[in-house]
Scaffold this active site. Structure first.
Site, mmCIF file in Angstrom:
data_model
loop_
_atom_site.group_PDB
_atom_site.id
_atom_site.type_symbol
_atom_site.label_atom_id
_atom_site.label_comp_id
_atom_site.label_asym_id
_atom_site.label_seq_id
_atom_site.Cartn_x
_atom_site.Cartn_y
_atom_site.Cartn_z
ATOM 1 N N GLU A 77 -14.461 -3.157 -0.018
ATOM 2 C CA GLU A 77 -15.459 -2.081 0.099
ATOM 3 C C GLU A 77 -16.163 -2.067 1.450
ATOM 4 O O GLU A 77 -16.533 -1.013 1.959
ATOM 5 C CB GLU A 77 -16.506 -2.206 -1.017
ATOM 6 N N GLY A 102 -12.790 -1.791 -7.131
ATOM 7 C CA GLY A 102 -13.008 -1.600 -8.560
ATOM 8 C C GLY A 102 -11.846 -2.112 -9.407
ATOM 9 O O GLY A 102 -12.039 -2.455 -10.579
ATOM 10 N N ALA A 148 -11.922 2.070 -6.832
ATOM 11 C CA ALA A 148 -12.520 3.348 -7.193
ATOM 12 C C ALA A 148 -11.844 4.430 -6.355
ATOM 13 O O ALA A 148 -11.280 4.142 -5.294
ATOM 14 C CB ALA A 148 -14.015 3.309 -6.915
ATOM 15 N N GLU A 176 -12.559 -5.698 -9.794
ATOM 16 C CA GLU A 176 -13.724 -5.792 -10.680
ATOM 17 C C GLU A 176 -13.350 -5.512 -12.130
ATOM 18 O O GLU A 176 -13.847 -6.162 -13.048
ATOM 19 C CB GLU A 176 -14.815 -4.819 -10.193
HETATM 20 C C1 HXC Z 1 -8.078 7.170 -3.714
HETATM 21 C C2 HXC Z 1 -6.151 6.087 -3.123
HETATM 22 C C3 HXC Z 1 -6.797 4.828 -3.232
HETATM 23 C C4 HXC Z 1 -8.178 4.817 -3.635
HETATM 24 C C5 HXC Z 1 -4.752 4.485 -2.647
HETATM 25 N N1 HXC Z 1 -4.886 5.809 -2.767
HETATM 26 N N2 HXC Z 1 -5.899 3.862 -2.933
HETATM 27 N N3 HXC Z 1 -6.779 7.235 -3.379
HETATM 28 N N4 HXC Z 1 -8.761 6.004 -3.854
HETATM 29 N N5 HXC Z 1 -8.861 3.694 -3.792
HETATM 30 C C6 HXC Z 1 -3.867 6.846 -2.539
HETATM 31 C C7 HXC Z 1 -3.560 7.030 -1.073
HETATM 32 O O1 HXC Z 1 -4.507 7.863 -0.472
HETATM 33 C C8 HXC Z 1 -2.185 7.654 -1.136
HETATM 34 O O2 HXC Z 1 -2.292 9.009 -1.482
HETATM 35 C C9 HXC Z 1 -1.563 6.950 -2.325
HETATM 36 O O3 HXC Z 1 -2.645 6.447 -3.113
HETATM 37 C C10 HXC Z 1 -0.684 5.772 -1.916
HETATM 38 O O4 HXC Z 1 -1.452 4.911 -1.094
HETATM 39 P P1 HXC Z 1 -0.990 4.453 0.369
HETATM 40 O O5 HXC Z 1 -2.216 4.078 1.096
HETATM 41 O O6 HXC Z 1 -0.106 5.460 0.986
HETATM 42 O O7 HXC Z 1 -0.137 3.165 0.010
HETATM 43 P P2 HXC Z 1 0.088 1.855 0.919
HETATM 44 O O8 HXC Z 1 0.313 2.272 2.357
HETATM 45 O O9 HXC Z 1 1.135 1.078 0.217
HETATM 46 O O10 HXC Z 1 -1.307 1.067 0.892
HETATM 47 C C11 HXC Z 1 -1.773 0.540 -0.320
HETATM 48 C C12 HXC Z 1 -3.247 0.095 -0.150
HETATM 49 C C13 HXC Z 1 -4.072 1.281 0.391
HETATM 50 C C14 HXC Z 1 -3.344 -1.094 0.826
HETATM 51 C C15 HXC Z 1 -3.730 -0.363 -1.529
HETATM 52 O O11 HXC Z 1 -3.809 2.430 -0.421
HETATM 53 C C16 HXC Z 1 -5.540 1.062 0.387
HETATM 54 O O12 HXC Z 1 -6.094 0.359 1.234
HETATM 55 N N6 HXC Z 1 -6.259 1.668 -0.584
HETATM 56 C C17 HXC Z 1 -7.703 1.587 -0.678
HETATM 57 C C18 HXC Z 1 -8.141 0.246 -1.199
HETATM 58 C C19 HXC Z 1 -9.649 0.135 -1.252
HETATM 59 O O13 HXC Z 1 -10.343 0.294 -0.238
HETATM 60 N N7 HXC Z 1 -10.203 -0.036 -2.457
HETATM 61 C C20 HXC Z 1 -11.649 -0.099 -2.651
HETATM 62 C C21 HXC Z 1 -12.163 1.270 -3.002
HETATM 63 S S1 HXC Z 1 -13.920 1.290 -3.123
HETATM 64 P P3 HXC Z 1 -1.868 10.192 -0.447
HETATM 65 O O14 HXC Z 1 -1.963 11.405 -1.286
HETATM 66 O O15 HXC Z 1 -2.856 10.126 0.649
HETATM 67 O O16 HXC Z 1 -0.477 9.842 -0.023
HETATM 68 C C22 HXC Z 1 -14.257 0.658 -4.640
HETATM 69 C C23 HXC Z 1 -15.714 0.631 -5.002
HETATM 70 C C24 HXC Z 1 -15.918 0.081 -6.388
HETATM 71 O O17 HXC Z 1 -13.410 0.275 -5.348
HETATM 72 C C25 HXC Z 1 -17.349 0.130 -6.792
HETATM 73 C C26 HXC Z 1 -17.713 1.399 -7.479
HETATM 74 C C27 HXC Z 1 -19.106 1.441 -7.977
#
Ligand code: HXC
Length: 260
Positions: free
Chosen positions: A134, A111, A68, A114
Site C-alpha cells: 500500500e 487487502g 483492494a 489481509e
Molecule cells: C485493481 C488490479 C489490481 C488491483 C491488478 N489489477 N491488481 N486492478 N486493483 N489491486 C489489474 C491490472 O490493472 C490489470 O488490469 C490486471 O489486473 C492484471 O494485472 P497486471 O498488473 O497486468 O499483472 P502483472 O503484470 O502480472 O502484475 C501483477 C501484480 C500487479 C504485481 C499483482 O497487478 C500489481 O502490483 N497489482 C497491485 C497490487 C497492490 O498494490 N495491491 C494493494 C492494493 S491497496 P488491466 O485491465 O489494466 O490489464 C489495498 C488496500 C487495502 O489492498 C486496504 C483497504 C482498506
C-alpha cells in the site's frame, strides 16, 4: 450453496466443507465493493449452516487477491471512504465461528494478504507471494495489515514489509510464520480439502470453542486468554461429544460425534 446470483465469486459445498473461490480473473481478484459483499454474504451463509464445519477460500492460480480494487478507490475522497467504507463488512468475516482456510496461490497483496490473515489457517502454494504494498500507492494497509502482520511475523519484519512495500515469496512467509504450510501448487486445493474435511469431521461446538480460544490469543492478555480457555475447556465436559470422544479412545474406535 451454489448461488448463481454471485458475479464475483463461485461457491459450492461438499462433505461439510464450504468453498468460496474469488473470481474476478480480469483484475487478479482485486477486492471491489461487489466482491467483498458477495464474499462476506457467502461466508456468513456457510457460517449459519450447521451442516458446514469448515470454509475454504481460494483465488486463482495467478492470484489469491491482488489487493483492494485500486481503480475503484482511486477517485474516492476522505468523506467517501468515511461515510461508505467499502471494507466495512470485513468485520463480519473476522467474526465467523467456523474455521476458515485460506488456500493461497500467486499474489496475496494488500487487502489480499489481509484477507488471508483474517482466516484461521493459511495454506500456500509454492507460487504464493505475500506483501503489503500500500505504501507504494500513498496509503497504508486498512483492513488489519498493520495489526495482524506484526502479530504473525513479529514487529520488525512486519515493519520492513509495510514501510518498504516489498513482497515475500512462500518460503520466506513460511519461515516467518505467516503460512501454516507450503504445498505444491497442483495439490493446493486437494490439501485444503483434506484439512477442511478433517476439521469438519470433529464436534462442531468444540471446533467453535477451539477457534474462539485461538482468536482470544490474538486479542486479549495472557491471563484473560487462559481464563477463557479454562472456561471453554470445562464447558466441553457438558457435551455428549466429550463422552463419545473419550469412550471411543478407550474402546479403540473412531468417535462418532453427534454434533457435526
Ligand atoms: C485493481 C488490479 C489490481 C488491483 C491488478 N489489477 N491488481 N486492478 N486493483 N489491486 C489489474 C491490472 O490493472 C490489470 O488490469 C490486471 O489486473 C492484471 O494485472 P497486471 O498488473 O497486468 O499483472 P502483472 O503484470 O502480472 O502484475 C501483477 C501484480 C500487479 C504485481 C499483482 O497487478 C500489481 O502490483 N497489482 C497491485 C497490487 C497492490 O498494490 N495491491 C494493494 C492494493 S491497496 P488491466 O485491465 O489494466 O490489464 C489495498 C488496500 C487495502 O489492498 C486496504 C483497504 C482498506
Amino acid at each position: 450453496h451454489e448461488n448463481t446470483e454471485y458475479r464475483n465469486i463461485l461457491t459450492r459445498a461438499e462433505n461439510r466443507v464450504g468453498y468460496i473461490a474469488l473470481n474476478r480473473p480480469e483484475a487478479l481478484n482485486a477486492l471491489n465493493r461487489a466482491l467483498v459483499g458477495e464474499l462476506v454474504t457467502a461466508a456468513r451463509a456457510f457460517d449459519d449452516d450447521p451442516g458446514i464445519g469448515a470454509i475454504v477460500v481460494t483465488g486463482s492460480e495467478k492470484a489469491f487477491a491482488a489487493g483492494a480494487d485500486i481503480k475503484e478507490m482511486a477517485d474516492q475522497s476522505y468523506v467517501d471512504m468515511f461515510l461508505d467504507d467499502p471494507f466495512a463488512r470485513f468485520g463480519e468475516f473476522g467474526r465467523l465461528r467456523t474455521p476458515v482456510i485460506a488456500a493461497v496461490a500467486g499474489y496475496a497483496l494488500g487487502g489480499g494478504c489481509e484477507l488471508a490473515m483474517m482466516c484461521d489457517i493459511i495454506l500456500a502454494a509454492d507460487t504464493a507471494v505475500f506483501g503489503q504494498p500500500e505504501i507504494n500507492l500513498g496509503v497504508i494497509p486498512g483492513i488489519g495489515g498493520t495489526q495482524r502482520l506484526p502479530r504473525a511475523i513479529g514487529a520488525y519484519k512486519a515493519a520492513e514489509l509495510v514501510l518498504t512495500g516489498r513482497t515475500m515469496a512462500a518460503d520466506e512467509a513460511e519461515r516467518a510464520g505467516l503460512v501454516s504450510r507450503i504445498v505444491p501448487a497442483a495439490e493446493l486445493l486437494a490439501e485444503a480439502t483434506r484439512v477442511g474435511e478433517t476439521i469438519a469431521a470433529k464436534s462442531l461446538p468444540v471446533v467453535y470453542a477451539a477457534k474462539a480460544a485461538l482468536r482470544a490469543a490474538q486479542e486479549t492478555t495472557l491471563a484473560q486468554g487462559l481464563a477463557s480457555e479454562k472456561q471453554a475447556f470445562t464447558s466441553a465436559f457438558a457435551l455428549e461429544d466429550q463422552t463419545e470422544g473419550m469412550a471411543a479412545f478407550r474402546d479403540k474406535r473412531t468417535p462418532q460425534f453427534r454434533h457435526r
